[in-house]
Design an enzyme around this catalytic site. Structure first.
Site, PDB file in Angstrom:
ATOM      1  N   GLU A  74     -69.587 -75.017  60.206  1.00  0.00           N
ATOM      2  CA  GLU A  74     -69.716 -75.948  59.008  1.00  0.00           C
ATOM      3  C   GLU A  74     -68.072 -75.870  58.276  1.00  0.00           C
ATOM      4  O   GLU A  74     -67.608 -76.902  58.057  1.00  0.00           O
ATOM      5  CB  GLU A  74     -70.622 -75.571  58.025  1.00  0.00           C
ATOM      6  CG  GLU A  74     -71.899 -75.838  58.573  1.00  0.00           C
ATOM      7  CD  GLU A  74     -72.491 -74.887  59.276  1.00  0.00           C
ATOM      8  OE1 GLU A  74     -73.837 -75.225  59.755  1.00  0.00           O
ATOM      9  OE2 GLU A  74     -71.903 -73.844  59.474  1.00  0.00           O
ATOM     10  N   HIS A 143     -83.617 -71.765  54.092  1.00  0.00           N
ATOM     11  CA  HIS A 143     -83.740 -72.946  54.711  1.00  0.00           C
ATOM     12  C   HIS A 143     -84.519 -73.770  53.866  1.00  0.00           C
ATOM     13  O   HIS A 143     -85.006 -75.153  54.230  1.00  0.00           O
ATOM     14  CB  HIS A 143     -84.313 -73.052  55.956  1.00  0.00           C
ATOM     15  CG  HIS A 143     -83.702 -72.294  57.404  1.00  0.00           C
ATOM     16  ND1 HIS A 143     -83.654 -70.850  57.342  1.00  0.00           N
ATOM     17  CD2 HIS A 143     -82.752 -72.724  58.160  1.00  0.00           C
ATOM     18  CE1 HIS A 143     -82.820 -70.483  58.339  1.00  0.00           C
ATOM     19  NE2 HIS A 143     -82.223 -71.854  58.889  1.00  0.00           N
TER      20      HIS A 143
END
Length: 348
Positions: A74, A143
């Site tokens: 990322e 998550h």
């Protein structure tokens, strides 16, 4: 492109209904056809079509030069998106889960959000950061977060949270055309994908033509006279479910969907509270230092005399559990909202 004002009632007069994921993809595809500088990058967004169907079908039309799978870094691809935006392109960069923001946080809040300011306005960063948010499907603490408040707290980014397909398309058009960085947060449970059933509500009529929904424009999803329920994302639908149940007992709840946190439509919230006198704020983010407290504070600053009662409904300050019964316990549901509205109304 100039922002296009639309009449929601006129635009909603269509027989065609889409899931939220299809509405988002339709907006992205339109913008990519109109502007060759628009491209999409992220993990599993090309061949796979996004694990939440956020890019399904785009690779076939636009090819791998504009729908790009990236390495699992990322830091690298968010930095690349910032650079591309400053060079005149309009990237859309996807965080597969918003929880992963930590490994690219410098690129988000020190570069994407601040480079226009730090350059004295000599550069703009016209990019969209999309991110899947939310729990309710047992994917555990790393998550399942929403983190709306984290991004809204840091200056320099606009923050968008649609709850329906109609809103998702209009907000996506506006996000891609905006000359500032936009964080576009979509709830997994609302996307309408086969393995993660959506509640009733997010699949709505969606016009085929492009249209925009201005940022900073909340939507009253249900009018009422007794209690104002302010929320966003998945919990718009849980609030509407609660409001229907409460109506059977003579309690008339108004449901306000914020749609964007930055800019925040305080005026619509204040007008509703001035009418009802009671405020319930519902959020899937954590309770402390978050959206619920900010909404209550803004109403109190300008309209304390209107407030007869205030209730907050949010995730307690604990990591999201993996076990389904435990996750169901901490993520607010319609019953939690019903109880809060009753308390604000004076029935409990």
């Amino acid at each position: 492109m100039a922002q296009q004002e639309t009449d929601p009632e006129t635009e909603r007069q269509t027989d065609r209904s889409l899931t939220m994921s299809r509405a988002m993809v339709e907006a992205i595809a339109h913008e990519m056809r109109e502007d060759e500088e628009v491209f999409y990058m992220g993990e599993d967004v090309a061949d796979y079509g996004g694990i939440f169907d956020s890019t399904e079908g785009l690779l076939e039309e636009f090819g791998c030069d504009r729908i790009m799978d990236v390495p699992i870094s990322e830091t690298a691809y968010l930095g690349a998106a910032v650079g591309a935006a400053q060079a005149g392109m309009r990237p859309i960069a996807e965080l597969m889960f918003v929880d992963f923001f930590g490994v690219g946080m410098d690129q988000i809040y020190n570069q994407m959000a601040k480079n226009t300011y730090m350059s004295g306005g000599s550069v703009s960063v016209p990019m969209v950061l999309t991110a899947a948010v939310g729990g309710t499907y047992n994917d555990a603490a790393q998550h399942s977060q929403t983190l709306y408040g984290t991004f809204a707290h840091l200056p320099g980014m606009k923050v968008v949270v649609p709850s329906t397909a109609y809103d998702a398309k209009g907000l996506m058009h506006n996000a891609i055309r905006d000359n500032d960085p936009v964080v576009y947060m979509f709830h997994k449970r609302l996307m309408g994908i086969g393995w993660l059933p959506a509640p009733d509500g997010p699949k709505t009529p969606v016009p085929e033509d492009d249209y925009t929904i201005p940022f900073g424009s909340a939507d009253v999803k249900r009018e009422g006279a007794d209690v104002t329920v302010v929320t966003l994302g998945l919990h718009v639908h849980r609030a509407l479910e609660a409001a229907d149940d409460l109506a059977d007992d003579g309690i008339d709840a108004e449901v306000v969907d914020l749609r964007t946190l930055v800019p925040l439509d305080t005026e619509t919230v204040r007008e509703s509270v001035a009418k009802t006198g009671r405020l319930v704020v519902v959020d899937e983010d954590y309770r402390s230092f978050g959206v619920t407290g900010e909404i209550v504070a803004r109403v109190a600053e300008d309209g304390l005399a209107d407030l007869e009662a205030v209730e907050r409904v949010a995730v307690p300050d604990v990591p999201l559990p993996y076990a389904r019964p435990m996750e169901n316990e901490v993520v607010p549901d319609a019953e939690d909202i019903t109880s809060a509205v009753r308390a604000a109304h004076g029935d409990e």
